[in-house]
Design a protein around this motif. Sequence first.
Motif, PDB file in Angstrom:
ATOM      1  N   MET A 156      -8.300   4.821  -6.325  1.00  0.00           N
ATOM      2  CA  MET A 156      -7.072   5.233  -5.690  1.00  0.00           C
ATOM      3  C   MET A 156      -5.703   4.837  -6.586  1.00  0.00           C
ATOM      4  SD  MET A 156      -6.104   4.875  -1.814  1.00  0.00           S
ATOM      5  CE  MET A 156      -6.661   6.481  -1.099  1.00  0.00           C
ATOM      6  N   GLU A 157      -4.707   5.637  -6.614  1.00  0.00           N
ATOM      7  CA  GLU A 157      -3.443   5.221  -7.469  1.00  0.00           C
ATOM      8  C   GLU A 157      -2.755   4.442  -6.614  1.00  0.00           C
ATOM      9  OE1 GLU A 157      -1.806   8.562  -9.433  1.00  0.00           O
ATOM     10  OE2 GLU A 157      -3.488   9.413 -10.282  1.00  0.00           O
ATOM     11  N   LEU A 158      -1.775   3.641  -7.076  1.00  0.00           N
ATOM     12  CA  LEU A 158      -0.891   2.692  -6.484  1.00  0.00           C
ATOM     13  C   LEU A 158       0.110   3.536  -5.779  1.00  0.00           C
ATOM     14  CD1 LEU A 158      -0.463  -0.321  -6.299  1.00  0.00           C
ATOM     15  CD2 LEU A 158       0.988   0.014  -8.166  1.00  0.00           C
ATOM     16  N   ASP A 159       0.603   4.589  -6.195  1.00  0.00           N
ATOM     17  CA  ASP A 159       1.567   5.415  -5.578  1.00  0.00           C
ATOM     18  C   ASP A 159       1.072   5.745  -4.335  1.00  0.00           C
ATOM     19  OD1 ASP A 159       3.245   4.966  -7.413  1.00  0.00           O
ATOM     20  OD2 ASP A 159       2.873   6.682  -8.457  1.00  0.00           O
ATOM     21  N   LYS A 160      -0.196   6.375  -4.257  1.00  0.00           N
ATOM     22  CA  LYS A 160      -0.854   7.093  -3.112  1.00  0.00           C
ATOM     23  C   LYS A 160      -1.173   5.875  -2.054  1.00  0.00           C
ATOM     24  CE  LYS A 160      -3.427  10.849  -5.234  1.00  0.00           C
ATOM     25  NZ  LYS A 160      -4.838  11.218  -5.667  1.00  0.00           N
ATOM     26  N   ILE A 161      -1.434   4.826  -2.530  1.00  0.00           N
ATOM     27  CA  ILE A 161      -1.485   3.416  -1.597  1.00  0.00           C
ATOM     28  C   ILE A 161      -0.403   3.071  -1.021  1.00  0.00           C
ATOM     29  CG2 ILE A 161      -2.349   1.060  -1.344  1.00  0.00           C
ATOM     30  CD1 ILE A 161      -4.230   1.683  -3.658  1.00  0.00           C
ATOM     31  N   ARG A 162       0.682   3.138  -1.780  1.00  0.00           N
ATOM     32  CA  ARG A 162       2.072   2.676  -1.312  1.00  0.00           C
ATOM     33  C   ARG A 162       2.415   3.799  -0.209  1.00  0.00           C
ATOM     34  NH1 ARG A 162       4.313  -1.689  -3.523  1.00  0.00           N
ATOM     35  NH2 ARG A 162       3.759  -2.078  -5.773  1.00  0.00           N
ATOM     36  N   ASN A 163       2.332   5.111  -0.258  1.00  0.00           N
ATOM     37  CA  ASN A 163       2.504   6.111   0.716  1.00  0.00           C
ATOM     38  C   ASN A 163       1.902   5.941   2.173  1.00  0.00           C
ATOM     39  OD1 ASN A 163       4.584   6.758  -0.961  1.00  0.00           O
ATOM     40  ND2 ASN A 163       3.191   8.238  -1.929  1.00  0.00           N
ATOM     41  N   LEU A 164       0.639   5.271   2.097  1.00  0.00           N
ATOM     42  CA  LEU A 164      -0.093   5.012   3.116  1.00  0.00           C
ATOM     43  C   LEU A 164       0.594   4.139   4.406  1.00  0.00           C
ATOM     44  CD1 LEU A 164      -3.611   4.595   1.806  1.00  0.00           C
ATOM     45  CD2 LEU A 164      -2.689   6.596   2.719  1.00  0.00           C
ATOM     46  N   SER A 165       0.268   4.392   5.583  1.00  0.00           N
ATOM     47  CA  SER A 165       0.896   3.366   6.773  1.00  0.00           C
ATOM     48  C   SER A 165       0.009   2.340   6.679  1.00  0.00           C
ATOM     49  CB  SER A 165       1.222   4.269   7.888  1.00  0.00           C
ATOM     50  OG  SER A 165      -0.216   4.526   8.375  1.00  0.00           O
ATOM     51  N   ASP A 166       0.488   1.594   7.445  1.00  0.00           N
ATOM     52  CA  ASP A 166      -0.309   0.133   7.791  1.00  0.00           C
ATOM     53  C   ASP A 166      -1.812   0.380   8.384  1.00  0.00           C
ATOM     54  OD1 ASP A 166       1.733  -1.165   6.557  1.00  0.00           O
ATOM     55  OD2 ASP A 166       2.594  -1.908   8.766  1.00  0.00           O
ATOM     56  N   GLY A 167      -1.782   1.390   9.212  1.00  0.00           N
ATOM     57  CA  GLY A 167      -3.250   1.644  10.179  1.00  0.00           C
ATOM     58  C   GLY A 167      -3.973   2.478   8.934  1.00  0.00           C
ATOM     59  N   GLU A 168      -3.414   3.365   8.176  1.00  0.00           N
ATOM     60  CA  GLU A 168      -4.100   3.969   7.066  1.00  0.00           C
ATOM     61  C   GLU A 168      -4.742   3.150   5.914  1.00  0.00           C
ATOM     62  OE1 GLU A 168      -1.219   6.911   5.962  1.00  0.00           O
ATOM     63  OE2 GLU A 168      -1.937   8.169   7.245  1.00  0.00           O
ATOM     64  N   LEU A 169      -3.928   1.899   5.589  1.00  0.00           N
ATOM     65  CA  LEU A 169      -4.183   1.081   4.690  1.00  0.00           C
ATOM     66  C   LEU A 169      -5.446   0.248   5.014  1.00  0.00           C
ATOM     67  CD1 LEU A 169      -1.161  -0.675   3.224  1.00  0.00           C
ATOM     68  CD2 LEU A 169      -3.298  -0.571   2.142  1.00  0.00           C
ATOM     69  N   LYS A 170      -5.333   0.065   6.517  1.00  0.00           N
ATOM     70  CA  LYS A 170      -6.559  -0.787   6.934  1.00  0.00           C
ATOM     71  C   LYS A 170      -7.838  -0.053   6.923  1.00  0.00           C
ATOM     72  CE  LYS A 170      -3.859  -4.157  10.012  1.00  0.00           C
ATOM     73  NZ  LYS A 170      -3.782  -4.425  11.300  1.00  0.00           N
TER      74      LYS A 170
ATOM     75  N   ILE B  77      -5.186  -2.501  -2.346  1.00  0.00           N
ATOM     76  CA  ILE B  77      -4.941  -2.411  -1.171  1.00  0.00           C
ATOM     77  C   ILE B  77      -4.363  -3.718  -0.342  1.00  0.00           C
ATOM     78  CG2 ILE B  77      -5.776  -1.972   1.292  1.00  0.00           C
ATOM     79  CD1 ILE B  77      -7.694   0.248  -0.276  1.00  0.00           C
ATOM     80  N   GLN B  78      -4.982  -4.746  -0.710  1.00  0.00           N
ATOM     81  CA  GLN B  78      -4.778  -6.140  -0.225  1.00  0.00           C
ATOM     82  C   GLN B  78      -3.450  -6.607  -0.692  1.00  0.00           C
ATOM     83  OE1 GLN B  78      -8.107  -8.459  -1.236  1.00  0.00           O
ATOM     84  NE2 GLN B  78      -9.343  -7.857   0.816  1.00  0.00           N
ATOM     85  N   THR B  79      -3.067  -6.332  -1.828  1.00  0.00           N
ATOM     86  CA  THR B  79      -1.811  -6.743  -2.499  1.00  0.00           C
ATOM     87  C   THR B  79      -0.922  -6.026  -1.971  1.00  0.00           C
ATOM     88  OG1 THR B  79      -2.993  -7.061  -4.761  1.00  0.00           O
ATOM     89  CG2 THR B  79      -0.631  -7.107  -4.375  1.00  0.00           C
ATOM     90  N   ILE B  80      -0.914  -4.585  -1.306  1.00  0.00           N
ATOM     91  CA  ILE B  80       0.247  -3.948  -1.079  1.00  0.00           C
ATOM     92  C   ILE B  80       0.190  -4.435   0.347  1.00  0.00           C
ATOM     93  CG2 ILE B  80       0.858  -1.602  -0.351  1.00  0.00           C
ATOM     94  CD1 ILE B  80      -0.112  -0.709  -2.885  1.00  0.00           C
TER      95      ILE B  80
END
Length: 110
Positions: free
Chosen positions: A1-15, A53-56
């Motif tokens: 998964m790309e960094l930009d996509k990960i940054r655009n996720l909400s906190d819940g989606e990140l989890k 994901i953990q870093t963001i």
Amino acid sequence: MELDKIRNLSDGELKTEQVKAAEQLFRLRFQMKLGQNEGVKKLRGLKKDIARIQTIARERELGLYGEAPKAESSAPPAKKAAKKAASTTKAASTTKAKATTKSKTKKEAR
């Protein structure tokens, strides 16, 4: 998964993405132990995705993302310059005090 996509996720989606990636990683490791060596690249990719994901998530927790790093890097030198100026004035006043003390002791010795 790309960094930009990960940054655009909400906190819940990140989890949820982290949980999914961890599950996939578990299954891939299980398959590797059974002797299927087909997922080595995917294994590495999943590890990196989990780390991203953990870093963001940590950046968001600390509030680091979005701040200008240039502003932070310019602040400490200004403090250092102020400290330097203060220390040089202290050194100058200390030197003057020592010189005055020496001249007083020379006068008293006469």
